[in-house]
Design an enzyme around this catalytic site. Structure first.
Site, PDB file in Angstrom:
ATOM      1  N   ALA A 154      15.519   1.120   7.191  1.00  0.00           N
ATOM      2  CA  ALA A 154      14.189   0.666   7.612  1.00  0.00           C
ATOM      3  C   ALA A 154      13.128   1.618   7.082  1.00  0.00           C
ATOM      4  O   ALA A 154      13.328   2.829   7.021  1.00  0.00           O
ATOM      5  CB  ALA A 154      14.107   0.599   9.132  1.00  0.00           C
ATOM      6  N   VAL A 155      11.996   1.030   6.711  1.00  0.00           N
ATOM      7  CA  VAL A 155      10.834   1.794   6.266  1.00  0.00           C
ATOM      8  C   VAL A 155       9.669   1.375   7.166  1.00  0.00           C
ATOM      9  O   VAL A 155       9.496   0.178   7.445  1.00  0.00           O
ATOM     10  CB  VAL A 155      10.518   1.488   4.771  1.00  0.00           C
ATOM     11  CG1 VAL A 155       9.209   2.130   4.353  1.00  0.00           C
ATOM     12  CG2 VAL A 155      11.664   1.983   3.884  1.00  0.00           C
ATOM     13  N   GLU A 199      25.383  -6.243   5.903  1.00  0.00           N
ATOM     14  CA  GLU A 199      25.076  -7.568   6.430  1.00  0.00           C
ATOM     15  C   GLU A 199      23.572  -7.677   6.541  1.00  0.00           C
ATOM     16  O   GLU A 199      22.924  -6.723   6.980  1.00  0.00           O
ATOM     17  CB  GLU A 199      25.660  -7.724   7.843  1.00  0.00           C
ATOM     18  CG  GLU A 199      27.110  -8.086   7.841  1.00  0.00           C
ATOM     19  CD  GLU A 199      27.765  -7.779   9.165  1.00  0.00           C
ATOM     20  OE1 GLU A 199      27.064  -7.441  10.143  1.00  0.00           O
ATOM     21  OE2 GLU A 199      28.996  -7.860   9.209  1.00  0.00           O
ATOM     22  N   ASN A 248      15.807 -12.775   5.782  1.00  0.00           N
ATOM     23  CA  ASN A 248      15.109 -11.513   5.484  1.00  0.00           C
ATOM     24  C   ASN A 248      14.917 -11.360   3.970  1.00  0.00           C
ATOM     25  O   ASN A 248      15.633 -10.619   3.287  1.00  0.00           O
ATOM     26  CB  ASN A 248      15.917 -10.346   6.070  1.00  0.00           C
ATOM     27  CG  ASN A 248      15.168  -9.022   6.008  1.00  0.00           C
ATOM     28  OD1 ASN A 248      14.172  -8.907   5.291  1.00  0.00           O
ATOM     29  ND2 ASN A 248      15.643  -8.036   6.742  1.00  0.00           N
ATOM     30  N   TYR A 255      18.277  -5.661  -2.137  1.00  0.00           N
ATOM     31  CA  TYR A 255      19.716  -5.500  -2.375  1.00  0.00           C
ATOM     32  C   TYR A 255      20.137  -6.133  -3.703  1.00  0.00           C
ATOM     33  O   TYR A 255      20.951  -5.579  -4.433  1.00  0.00           O
ATOM     34  CB  TYR A 255      20.524  -6.100  -1.220  1.00  0.00           C
ATOM     35  CG  TYR A 255      20.204  -5.490   0.129  1.00  0.00           C
ATOM     36  CD1 TYR A 255      19.912  -4.133   0.254  1.00  0.00           C
ATOM     37  CD2 TYR A 255      20.171  -6.266   1.280  1.00  0.00           C
ATOM     38  CE1 TYR A 255      19.610  -3.572   1.479  1.00  0.00           C
ATOM     39  CE2 TYR A 255      19.875  -5.706   2.518  1.00  0.00           C
ATOM     40  CZ  TYR A 255      19.585  -4.360   2.612  1.00  0.00           C
ATOM     41  OH  TYR A 255      19.285  -3.808   3.819  1.00  0.00           O
TER      42      TYR A 255
END
Ligand code: COA
Length: 163
Positions: free
Chosen positions: A85-86, A118, A123, A130
């Site tokens: 997370a950012v 996962e 999203n 990815y």
């Protein structure tokens, strides 16, 4: 009259995540995850010998804590992204990519064969990240994540080979 505006580019460092960072992580994690993890949960994970991670820190603002982080679990010659997370205030600056690159380098050095993760199939930002890093879809779990409105969305399982 126009007022001239000079902006200094923000600089960040990617460093190993320390157990002392645990208190700063829920703040970033809760911005997007429906079940945020607590400081204790992060501390427990970071205390495990097979879990490691990296933090993105803003140069000159170290006292504010990380602005992004990634946590990974290693088991035999495979590894799994537990979370990445950012902070919203620091997105689209390349930090998600830099954090994941640091993980890939560390796993490559450790001769790990594959990295799994996962991701919620809705999203789009994470899936785009990815894919750019070479992950491919290897599975799908229907109705995996609970959504705030009560519905459910599927998870995509992705893998990046490191050989
Ligand atoms: C996913 C996340 C970590 C990306 O972090 P970030 O620092 O903003 O990402 P980066 O700036 O490194 O972006 C790298 C690439 O990812 C893709 N990307 C990132 N955000 C995107 C967005 N909002 N829309 C489309 N693509 C996006 C792009 O390909 C981007 O490359 P580009 O900027 O050259 O186009 C961040 O959006 C986040 O924390 N989201 C909430 C938590 C989350 O969903 N984590 C993943 C759970 S599996």
């Amino acid at each position: 009259m126009r007022v001239p505006f000079w902006s200094t580019p923000r600089e960040f460092a990617i460093e190993p995540l320390e157990i002392e960072d645990a208190s700063a992580l829920p703040r970033i994690h809760e911005e997007d995850f429906i079940r945020p993890w607590s400081e204790d949960e992060f501390a427990d994970l970071l205390a495990q010998g097979n879990v490691f991670g990296f933090a993105a820190r803003e140069v000159g603002k170290r006292q504010l804590g990380p602005v992004g982080f990634v946590l990974v679990r290693q088991a035999a010659d495979e590894a799994e992204i537990l979370t990445v997370a950012v902070a919203r205030s620091a997105r689209r600056l390349g930090l998600g990519r830099s954090l994941m690159d640091a993980v890939l380098r560390a796993l490559h050095a450790a001769r790990t064969a594959s990295l799994f993760l996962e991701v919620d199939e809705t999203n789009a930002p994470a899936i785009a990240l990815y894919r750019r890093l070479g992950f491919i879809q290897v599975g799908r779990r229907p109705d995996y994540y609970k959504q705030p409105g009560g519905g459910r969305t599927g998870a995509i399982v992705m893998r990046r080979d490191l050989h």
